[in-house]
Every structure is written in C-alpha cells, then in structure tokens.
Scaffold this motif. Structure first.
Motif, PDB file in Angstrom:
ATOM      1  N   VAL A 164     -53.988 137.672  35.139  1.00  0.00           N
ATOM      2  CA  VAL A 164     -53.775 138.850  34.616  1.00  0.00           C
ATOM      3  C   VAL A 164     -54.553 138.840  33.371  1.00  0.00           C
ATOM      4  N   ARG A 165     -54.842 137.659  33.019  1.00  0.00           N
ATOM      5  CA  ARG A 165     -56.018 137.701  31.903  1.00  0.00           C
ATOM      6  C   ARG A 165     -57.508 138.469  32.387  1.00  0.00           C
ATOM      7  N   ALA A 202     -45.926 139.492  31.360  1.00  0.00           N
ATOM      8  CA  ALA A 202     -47.341 139.874  30.943  1.00  0.00           C
ATOM      9  C   ALA A 202     -47.316 141.249  30.235  1.00  0.00           C
ATOM     10  N   TYR A 203     -46.378 142.096  30.593  1.00  0.00           N
ATOM     11  CA  TYR A 203     -46.453 143.421  29.947  1.00  0.00           C
ATOM     12  C   TYR A 203     -45.291 143.753  29.427  1.00  0.00           C
ATOM     13  N   GLU A 236     -41.414 133.222  23.824  1.00  0.00           N
ATOM     14  CA  GLU A 236     -40.471 132.083  23.989  1.00  0.00           C
ATOM     15  C   GLU A 236     -40.712 131.552  25.639  1.00  0.00           C
ATOM     16  N   LEU A 237     -40.638 132.479  26.160  1.00  0.00           N
ATOM     17  CA  LEU A 237     -40.981 132.212  27.918  1.00  0.00           C
ATOM     18  C   LEU A 237     -42.193 131.629  27.946  1.00  0.00           C
ATOM     19  N   ALA A 238     -43.187 132.043  27.621  1.00  0.00           N
ATOM     20  CA  ALA A 238     -44.628 131.181  27.506  1.00  0.00           C
ATOM     21  C   ALA A 238     -44.578 129.682  26.963  1.00  0.00           C
ATOM     22  N   VAL A 264     -49.038 135.380  25.991  1.00  0.00           N
ATOM     23  CA  VAL A 264     -48.633 134.951  27.619  1.00  0.00           C
ATOM     24  C   VAL A 264     -49.847 135.097  28.444  1.00  0.00           C
ATOM     25  N   ARG A 265     -50.709 136.243  28.129  1.00  0.00           N
ATOM     26  CA  ARG A 265     -51.860 136.470  29.203  1.00  0.00           C
ATOM     27  C   ARG A 265     -52.713 135.197  29.101  1.00  0.00           C
TER      28      ARG A 265
END
Lengths: 318, 750
Positions: B745-746, B654-655, B674-676, B738-739
C-alpha cells in the motif's frame, strides 16, 4: 458548600492551568521540608482540592505531623493537631462554652477542630463517641454546641492517622466512618538516600520554622470551585460504575455509591493537577487505589487492595 | 478436574481455564473417558464374539463406578495397590479358567512366546478361553485409568488407557476407527489438560484442533503401511485398489475380514498333480466374529509320520504341488495326513487339521501331500446322529451374542422341516443358491455379515455365501465351519491341474458324527465360473504374463470341477448346479472386465444397477463428508493460528473515509492505529487506558505523532470534543503509521 458555589465569581475563576500551577507550587514548597513522599504530597493536595479528608496509616515518626504542618503553612492556613487518647472527650475536639465572669456571658472556646488543616493523631485510640465527633465535623463542616452552630474554616481538611502497631489498645474505626475519608495512604519509610538527605536538612534549624506560604486559603477555595467544573464524560462515569460493580462482585462488601462519588471528585482534582479540563480513565486509575481500598471489606485489608487491582486489570476501558 | 484439587491448586490460583465455557479439566477427563471407552469397545467386540458379553458390560460399569468412588476418596498410593490387586486377580482368574490340558502346557517360555505372538499381531480372538481373558484384562487398566482421570492426573490416565488400547492395536483387534477415536481422545485429553493447567494463551486450542484434524484426515486418506495380507485395510471410500478374492481369503493369516467389492487374479499360483480332483484347502476358521473369521488355537510342528485322518472311512489321495509363485499356504485336499518334500520340516499343523508352511514355499519347490479324503454318501450322512463331542459343540456351534433373532428365525424357516443335519445343510445350501445372486461387486455391509447378506443384500460372493451358511447351520445346531482354499482349477491332461488366483474360494464344512468334516459349497457354481473364465480370457486378450503355463490355453482343456466328476461319492450336491462347464476361451455373457475387476471404486455406486439390481446405492460416503468437515475445522483453526483474519483486517485499515463527525474520524483513526501497534508490539490489555498503552509503547519506539492521536482520542471521547483540523491530523497520522507497515500500500500511495 452550595452557598460557596453560588457566591463564586465565575469571571475570576482560575483556569485549570492555574490550578495545576498552584498544586505544583504547594507541593514544591512542602518538599522543601519533606524528603521523598512526592506521591503522598500530591495525594494530600488532591484531597485538599477535592474537599476530602485523608487517612494516613503508618508507624510513628515518619513525618506525618510535619507533612500536615507544611501543607497548612504553604497555603497560609491554620494548623491544628489533636492527639487522640482513650480519655479524650468530644468537647475536647469541638470546643466548649465557658462562662466569662467579666462579661457574665458564656463564650465559646473553639476546639482544635477549628483549623484549615487538622491533624487527628492516632484517631483509633479515642473512644467511638469522640471519633464520631470529629467525623461529624468532617461531614457537616460545622460544629453545633449548645444549639449554636459554627462553621469550621474553609478550606477544611482533616488528616487523620491510625496507629496499627498496638492494635490491642485501639478502637477500630467502623467501616461507615472509614467511608468518610476520601483517601487512605501510606507514607512508609524513606529510602537510604532520602533519609541521608533528611538528616542533613534537620541537623541545623528545622526548615519548617522558616517555611513561607506560597498560596492563600482563598487560592485553595478558588481551585476547589474550578475543579467542580472539570468535565466527567459519560464513558468515564460508566467506567467508574463498572469498577464499582466489579468490586461488589468480588468482595463481601464492595464500594458504596459514596465511594464512587469520592472517586469521581478525586479524579476531577487529579485532572486539574494535570492541567486538563476533563477526566480521562487514567485519572480514575491513578486515584482508585487510595480512594477505594479502605472501603472494601474482605477477610483482610491486603485483599481489599487486591480487589481494586483486579478491577483495574479486568474492567475494560472504553 | 475440579474434584481432584491437585491440578487446580497447582497454579493459576483457583481460576479455572475454560474451553467454550466448559472447564478444560472437565473436558480433559471426558476425553480420557472416551479413550477408555474405545478400549472397552474393543473388549466388548471380543466378548460379543466369544461370549460373556453381559458379564463384561457389568464388569466394566462396576469398574468405572468403583474408580469414580475411589478417585474421590482414596489416596493414590492405596489406589495403585488396589489396581495391582485387581489386575493380578484378573489374570489369576484367567489361568484358573483355562482347561487343564492347556495349563499342563504352561511354561515360562510358552507364556513368553504367547505374549510375543499376541503383541506381534495374534488376535486375542485366537486365544483359548478368550472370553475369560477379556474379562481378566479389562478391570486393571480401566480402573487405574479412570481413577487417575478422576484425580485430575490426565497424562498418566491417558498413558494407561492408551497402553490398553495399544495392546489391542498390536493384537489387531482394535479397528482403525476405534484406534483413531482412542488416539484422538487421548491426544485431546492431554491437550485439554495442558490448557487446564496453563490456559489457552498462545492459541493452544487452535494447535490442538489442527493436530486432531490432521490425525483424522491423514489416517483417513494416507495409507503408509500396507494392510496385513489376510485383512486388507480398505477405506470405505475406496482409496486403495480392490483386493482380490485370493488376498482376502487364502493366506497364512489367522483371521479373515470380509471386505466389499473384490476382483479376480488370473495369475497361475500352482500346479497340482493329484490322483483325484478335489478342492485344495488352505485354512479353516472356527470363530465367527460378525465381520469375519478367526482361527483359534496354536499350531504345532509337523514331525513326520501320519496325522490323524477323518473319523469315518476314507481313501488316500496323493498330490504333488508345484508352486508357480511363492505360496504362503499349503493347498491340499481334506484331510492331509502326511507331507514330504523340502518344506516337510517347516510345516505346521493347525488345530483344525490344516497344513501351513512356516515360510513361503518357493517357486518350483515341489512337495507331496497325502490326504485321507472322507468317503460318504448322502444316505450315510443322513444316518448320523447329533451326539457331537463337547469340543466340537463348543467350537463349532458358537455364534456372537449379538446374533439377532431374525437370523435364527430365518434359519428355522429354511431348515426347520429337515430332520437330519444333512438335510438341514442341503436345505440351507439350496436356499442360498436359489435366493442370492453371485456378484463380486458388493459394498461391505456395516453390521453382521450373515445378517446383512440374508436380509439386505441380493448378491454376494463366496465369502458371503459360506459365512451365511455356517451361521444358519450353527443356529440350527449343526456344527459347521468356514473353509478357504482353491477350487480344482484347469485340468491340463491326465491328472494335472493348473490353479490360478481366480480359483481361490471359500466354502463350508459340516461336521457329521462318525464321518468328520464334509464339504458343502453354497456358492452358485455357474456364475462364479463365468466370472472366472471371463477374467481369464480377458487377461489373455490383454496379454498379461503368468496367466498360462505351456499346457494351458489349449482349446481342448476343460476347467474341470470336482463336483462334476465326483458327485456320487464326494459332494452331496445333488443337482447339476456345478456342471456348467465353460470352454476356457469362450466369451460368456457377463459384466465387463472393468466392473468385475473393480476398477471403479466401491464408494462410487452409480453403475451398480446392472449387477442384479437391489444393491442399495451407496452413500456418497458419510465418512468422506465427515473427514472433510474435520479437515475444514483444522483449516479454520490453522487459519486462526496464522492470524490471516488479522492480516486481512489490517489491510482494510489502510484507508479511512472521512465522515461528517470529527470525533468519529478520530475514533476510527485511533482504532486503525491501535491495530497497527497491536501487530507490531502487543494488543492493548482490557484494563489498560489508551494513554498508558501509548506511554508504555513510547518506550519501545512509538513516536510523538502517534501519541498525539491518543491525546486527540481522549479529547474526543472524554473532553470537550475535537475540531475538523484535529480529526484531519489524527487521520493523517494514522495513515502514516498504518501504511508504513503495509509495504504494498505504501508503494501505491507514495
């Protein structure tokens, strides 16, 4: 070629955008004559720009000659055609010294190999010695007759065809000579819509008769210089090496370093066609099939393509 | 399996799927072999008890070798025929080996009934000629199963071997551990076979691991089905309550497994009115298995009239038994010769001469038994010879093949000097009484009970004493057997005795020529009675019901032991060992009730020291640790399956901390992206370029901003580099993507 490189005027060297634009102009012009085969036209342009030669494997009558002529015309270059037959001699290809009775001197009569775009038709019908004569010119870009060396014009690209429908009356090219061709492609038959369109175009005057040049041979020379400067980063070079190693692990005879060099060249040209100043793995993947499949020796040719496909699938992209 | 070719060529074009680098097919075959091994281990145990162990080992090895060779060479059609031939030949051999008297009894109904009995829990150990039977059943399934496994047909192989093992599960010969091992191996074989055929995509291996771990953990901790009466299934870790002596000894079962710690039940079982006090015998066991006792042979109906009495002189003792709780046995003095009462028509007679009811005898359902009690004296027993009948020899001198030499040496040491069987019996009895302490709190030894009791344990209870005595006598050539029942009980005036659960007992009978079976009780009577009376008084103090009848708990009553009144005629015990009469209400010294009732599980060995020392402190249970490890493995696989690590990894994405290098920032930004995308769509394939990955995802909803990160990545990686501004753009785009996929987190960052 080193001479040409040194002579190049870097200030006036075209941008990659200009190279891309040139390629688009040529391919659009050729497509006025040739229906379909967009990818094949791009492949030929890549070979032309990357100083390579091209092998077409097809049945007769799918427009190979027309395609080569259209390319030649588009770049305002000369077009030559050599029909290979079993009785063709090497001098029939390269040219011969003849005695001029008026001047009492031998003068060189150029063979058909002296052209910007040379179509070598059914190259596998000629005896090996004659094949070798052409292949030597492709590699050396010069002809030596009776001790005198003459350069072929620049640009110089050979488009050779192989007839694979009558294999009993042919001399198959040895792998070492196949390796000289940068790419090997298939045209294949046009689909229904393309053939309908094709018949419409040729019902009157054949459009090739009225085809106009869209570039000069000099433009092509400049583009060739520019492409040499397209960046090939280390990850890409490593990727190519790994692909090559993969084919060597999977086939009786994998890709030679010459094949790897050809692939990098082709990828550089492909990047320039995409108006990009650096090669990305996509360029490599786009080119690797046509550049490598004919260089791999396995039990049958199809398996050569499979080896390449498998390499693309399994070798990790950095 | 590669040799099979059939499964390998089925699909996946020659590429072999591997698990940890080993071809899955090979592992599947190995797991099948473990299952076959479990089956063979059961038969091995049987042959170890009943004999022909070495022949069995040869046979099993030969069968496996044959199956391997045939698996490589012979087509399934012929191999199947061969398997049928082998199995058929085995059973033919069994029937030929049966004694003629038994063959005469063979009839289709009889065979059917026997098969049914076998499948409903009759131990194979109870079969006559069990040794031949074991050799007969082994080759068929083993050959077929291993043949199929070699051919790569894992599923049918597992079915065949599992069927074989299943038979022994039904006959109760397969121990829990072996069954679990076999079932787990079968499960693993089938699962690995699946991986071999279809690859381990989709976490097949994880699922297989979770399932196997669940099987092990559940079977080790959860007891859904109660153990059968005579063989309590006690986890060594001590999950279940401790069994009572009674439950472990006195029931209608044909088999006794020796257990660890045990408690006493103060409940009144029955009241008997007898012309003479005696031990009330319920069952007799002839076959020693190393970890328990089995009664062989069938029962027959009691058809009225008089049964055969002892070989020698006897006198009749009439007993009237009134059950106080439903009884599944018929206690009677040895040797019962006649029964009357409601139960008469439903009485069975065992081959050993005991009575047993075909149903439970209900409360108050009084029955009369007449017993012919053998009459003898020490002198008369000393005079008997050793020319035993063949049947006695075969049955009552047999010991497991695994009986160690040190047991035989010890037997010779104890009884070697004695000249007559009687003197040997007395020597062994006295030695046991003198050298071993009485205790209800013991841990079940791993190996042979008698051997463990002789050499490793300092204390035990009646089962251990009696088992050991039988083994010692048999190794000295004296026919002996293991008997269970009740001691005389509390005398309540005249000729009536109240018998409680805590009176249940095990003792020994020794065969004497011309006399028959004579009782010996190697258990020290004093400590035993102490334990019993303590239990009783404690139970009374606690006000438990069912402990007393109207006549008991009277100060004048005595817990009368037959040995005190009949020493001269009946029991050859010569000293005063059993004259230790304790007032019922007294409070003799002894371990506290908690310890004796076994409230503390056996596995917790910390408090054992006051129980006569020497008890080896128990391992804080290897099994528990093992089960824990397996469970942990399952949890790990399960966690992998739930992709929790991926979630955690994603949360860390996230960061992003900016570095000095714009290129590194772009790389990291792309990795997060890419993870997302991997979570939302699919991972990038190894040979897939960043560009084609993003292009293909753009068709299902990846936006231009995301593709721009891809282009920046390309430029940073392959091109002429990126600027700080490019890097900031990439990081911002990655943050957004991502967020957007991390709701929590968002919320923080918005």
């Amino acid at each position: 070629m080193t001479d040409a490189h040194a002579d190049a005027d870097f200030d006036s060297a075209p941008s990659v955008e200009a190279v891309s634009d040139l390629a688009t102009r040529i391919s659009e012009n050729v497509e006025r004559v040739i229906v379909g085969h967009h990818d094949a036209i791009e492949d030929i342009i890549v070979a032309l720009f990357a100083r390579g030669h091209l092998l077409l494997e097809d049945v007769p009558g799918v427009g190979k000659t027309m395609l080569a002529r259209a390319i030649a015309t588009s770049i305002e270059g000369s077009f030559e055609r050599i029909q290979f037959t079993p009785d063709l001699l090497p001098s029939d290809v390269t040219g011969v010294n003849v005695f001029n009775q008026q001047t009492s001197e031998f003068e060189f009569r150029e063979g058909p190999v002296f052209g910007n775009v040379v179509l070598g038709d059914e190259i596998n019908r000629a005896p090996p010695k004659t094949q070798a004569a052409l292949l030597e010119v492709m590699e050396e870009l010069q002809v030596t007759v009776d001790g005198v060396t003459r350069r072929v014009p620049d640009p110089f690209t050979v488009i050779a065809t192989q007839n694979d429908v009558e294999p009993d009356r042919t001399y198959d090219l040895p792998l070492a000579e196949l390796d000289r061709f940068m790419k090997k492609i298939h045209l294949g038959y046009p689909n229904e819509a393309e053939e309908t369109e094709l018949l419409g175009r040729v019902s009157g005057h054949h459009p090739i008769e009225s085809l106009e040049p869209v570039a000069s041979a000099g433009d092509v020379r400049d583009a060739r210089e520019r492409i040499l400067d397209v960046t090939v980063s280390e990850p890409v070079r490593r990727y190519v090496s790994r692909l090559a190693a993969d084919t060597r692990a999977r086939a009786d005879l994998g890709v030679s370093p010459r094949g790897s060099i050809a692939l990098v060249r082709a990828a550089q040209a492909r990047a320039a066609l995409d108006a990009r100043d650096y090669v990305v793995p996509d360029d490599v993947q786009r080119e690797v099939r046509s550049v490598w499949a004919h260089r791999i020796r396995t039990t049958d040719e199809r398996a050569g393509r499979d080896v390449v496909e498998r390499a693309i699938d399994t070798v990790a992209v950095e | 399996m590669t040799v099979a070719g059939e499964s390998a060529s089925a699909d996946s074009a020659g590429s072999t799927n591997t698990v940890f680098g080993v071809p899955a097919g090979l592992l599947a075959a190995a797991a099948s072999l473990v299952l076959i091994g479990a089956f063979l281990a059961v038969v091995y145990d049987i042959t170890n008890v009943v004999g022909r162990r070495d022949q069995f080992v040869l046979l099993a090895a030969g069968t496996l070798a044959l199956a391997t060779v045939v698996g490589w060479t012979l087509r399934p059609r012929y191999a199947l025929g061969l398997a049928v031939l082998i199995a058929g030949g085995g059973f033919a051999a069994y029937f030929l080996a049966l004694p003629e008297s038994q063959v005469a009894l063979l009839s289709p109904e009889r065979l059917l009934a026997d098969t049914f009995a076998l499948l409903s829990g009759l131990s194979a150990l109870r079969l006559l000629s069990a040794d031949v039977w074991a050799l007969a059943v082994t080759p068929g399934p083993v050959f077929l199963a291993w043949y199929l496994a070699v051919r790569g047909r894992i599923a049918p192989a597992v079915a065949v071997a599992g069927g074989g093992l299943g038979l022994f599960v039904l006959t109760t010969d397969a121990s829990g551990t072996l069954t679990l091992l076999g079932v787990g191996a079968g499960m693993a074989a089938v699962g690995l076979d699946g991986i071999d055929r279809f690859g381990s995509a989709g976490g097949q291996l994880d699922v297989l691991t979770v399932v196997l771990a669940a099987m092990v953990v559940l079977s080790a901790t959860v007891t859904v089905l109660p153990g059968a009466g005579g063989s309590p299934v006690i986890a060594d870790g001590g999950v279940a309550e401790q069994p009572t002596v009674e439950a472990s000894l006195v029931s209608a079962d044909d088999r006794i497994s020796v257990v660890g710690s045990i408690s006493l039940s103060p409940q009144v079982r029955f009241e008997v009115q007898s012309t003479s006090p005696d031990y009330w015998q319920t069952a007799t066991f002839d076959r020693y298995t190393g970890d328990g006792w089995v009664r062989t042979g069938d029962t027959r109906d009691y058809e009225g009239g008089r049964l055969a009495g002892p070989e020698g002189p006897s006198r009749l003792v009439r007993q009237t038994v009134t059950p106080a709780t439903p009884l599944d046995s018929m206690p009677a003095a040895w040797r019962p010769v006649a029964v009357s009462g409601d139960i008469e028509n439903e009485t069975l007679v065992t081959q050993q001469g005991n009575l047993r009811p075909d149903r439970a005898v209900e409360i108050g359902e009084t029955y009369n038994v007449t017993s012919a009690v053998p009459q003898y004296t020490a002198a008369s027993l000393r005079r008997t010879g050793t020319d035993y009948p063949d049947e006695i020899r075969e049955r009552y001198l047999a010991l497991p093949d695994s009986t160690s030499d040190r047991v035989r040496d010890r037997a010779a040491e104890i009884a070697g000097d004695a000249e007559t069987p009687y003197d040997k019996a007395v020597a062994v009895e006295e030695w046991l009484e003198a050298n071993k302490e009485y205790s209800l709190r013991v841990s079940r030894p791993d190996g042979d009970i008698a051997e463990s009791f002789l050499f490793e344990m300092d204390a035990g209870y009646c089962t251990y004493y009696a088992s050991t005595m039988v083994v010692l006598l048999r190794s000295e050539g004296v026919p002996a057997r293991f008997v269970t029942g009740y001691t005389t009980g509390e005398r309540v005036g005249g000729d009536r005795y109240v018998v409680r659960g805590l009176d249940s007992h095990a003792w020994v009978e020794v065969y004497f020529e011309d006399t028959g079976w004579v009782r010996f009780d190697p258990t020290p009577a004093g400590p035993r009675q102490d334990a019993e009376s303590t239990t009783l008084s404690d139970a009374r103090d606690e006000g438990q019901t069912g402990v007393d009848t109207n006549e008991t708990n009277v100060e004048s009553n005595e817990t009368e032991q037959p040995t005190t009144t009949a020493t001269d005629t009946e029991t050859p015990t010569e000293d005063g060992n059993e004259t230790n009469v304790t007032p019922a209400g007294g409070s003799p010294p002894g371990p506290s009730i908690d310890e004796r009732l076994g409230v503390t599980p056996t596995g917790d060995g910390a408090v054992d020291d006051d129980e006569g020392g020497g008890l080896v402190p128990e391992m804080p249970s290897r099994e528990t640790i093992l089960v824990g490890l397996v469970g942990l493995l399952g949890v790990v696989a399960g966690v992998r399956r739930t992709r929790l690590p991926a979630h955690l990894r994603f949360a860390t994405a996230a960061y992003q901390r900016r570095t000095d290098s714009p290129a590194d920032d772009v790389f990291r930004a792309y990795d997060r992206l890419e993870l997302a995308l991997e979570r939302e769509y699919r991972p990038r394939r190894p040979g897939e370029t960043v560009r084609s990955y993003l292009d293909s995802l753009s068709r299902v909803g990846v936006d231009e901003r995301t593709r721009q990160v891809g282009r920046l990545y390309e430029r940073a990686k392959y091109g002429d580099g990126v600027t700080r501004a490019d890097a900031d753009e990439a990081v911002a785009a990655a943050n957004a993507v991502v967020r957007a996929r991390l709701p929590l987190v968002r919320r923080w960052t918005d």
